[in-house]
Design an enzyme around this catalytic site. Structure first.
Site, PDB file in Angstrom:
ATOM      1  N   ARG A  61      49.395  38.693  33.962  1.00  0.00           N
ATOM      2  CA  ARG A  61      48.426  37.769  33.353  1.00  0.00           C
ATOM      3  C   ARG A  61      46.994  38.128  33.738  1.00  0.00           C
ATOM      4  NH1 ARG A  61      51.355  35.182  37.294  1.00  0.00           N
ATOM      5  NH2 ARG A  61      50.324  33.858  38.849  1.00  0.00           N
ATOM      6  N   HIS A 158      43.393  35.476  40.541  1.00  0.00           N
ATOM      7  CA  HIS A 158      44.111  34.209  40.391  1.00  0.00           C
ATOM      8  C   HIS A 158      43.384  33.091  41.132  1.00  0.00           C
ATOM      9  CE1 HIS A 158      47.527  36.584  38.851  1.00  0.00           C
ATOM     10  NE2 HIS A 158      47.050  37.480  39.695  1.00  0.00           N
TER      11      HIS A 158
END
Length: 206
Positions: A61, A158
């Site tokens: 991601r 993240h």
């Protein structure tokens, strides 16, 4: 001398949308996440930033967010270093669970402690302090020298790995950082002094 560092949290993932603990699991971006990534790239291009190097995690991601950003920046072949040190916090036994189901199993208060305390890890996982223990050395040895050498460096990672970096850069305590939210797809720009302290910080919202 540029000495510019830009931090970006990946766009919304499928598990963000489903309210699941993600950690080291590897879901893809949602359509909204793709647009957030593209928007981040466009805002950096409009700001006139030209990057020398990018860093990202081993999770797709973050890698896909970076690739979409670089397309918008017109720099799809920018040298990129991937490292597990920038991975999201490992949620251990909570990974893949719905946050509401976790609250039913362990109780609202216990889940809140795992999510929002600085040094209490969930079962089999990492606390934010543990995450910082792998992020900070990697930043000091691998990322910071590139910035202090005059580079313009992009880090796409993240919520918690970036929270650990923001904690160090902004000089925040463990209690202060747990209340800080890192929004998906919103670049945070730092300009550093030669001694590695922060000269300027800009959150590039909207």
């Amino acid at each position: 001398m540029s000495r510019t560092l830009v931090l970006v949290r990946h766009g919304q993932s499928e598990w963000n949308l489903k309210n699941l603990f993600t950690g080291w699991k590897d879901p893809d971006l949602t359509e909204k996440g793709v647009e957030e990534a593209k928007d981040a790239g466009r805002s950096l291009k409009e700001a006139g930033l030209i990057f020398d190097l990018a860093f990202t995690s081993e999770l797709s991601r973050a890698q896909r967010t970076l690739a979409l950003m670089l397309d918008e920046l017109g720099a799809p072949s920018l040298p990129t270093i991937r490292n597990i040190a920038l991975n999201e916090r490992d949620y251990g036994d909570l990974s893949g669970l719905n946050k509401d189901d976790a609250r039913k199993k362990w109780g609202e208060e216990q889940v809140h402690v795992w999510r929002r305390s600085y040094d209490v890890p969930p079962p089999g996982g990492e606390s934010l302090k543990d995450t910082g223990a792998r992020v900070w050395p990697y930043y000091i040895h691998d990322i910071q020298p590139k910035v202090l050498g005059g580079g313009t460096v992009l880090v796409v990672a993240h919520g918690n790995s970036l929270r650990a970096l923001v904690m160090a850069l902004d000089g925040l305590s463990g209690e202060e950082i747990v209340g800080q939210e890192i929004a998906t797809g919103v670049p945070i720009l730092y300009r550093l002094n030669a001694d590695s302290t922060v000269a300027e910080k800009v959150v590039m919202e909207g």
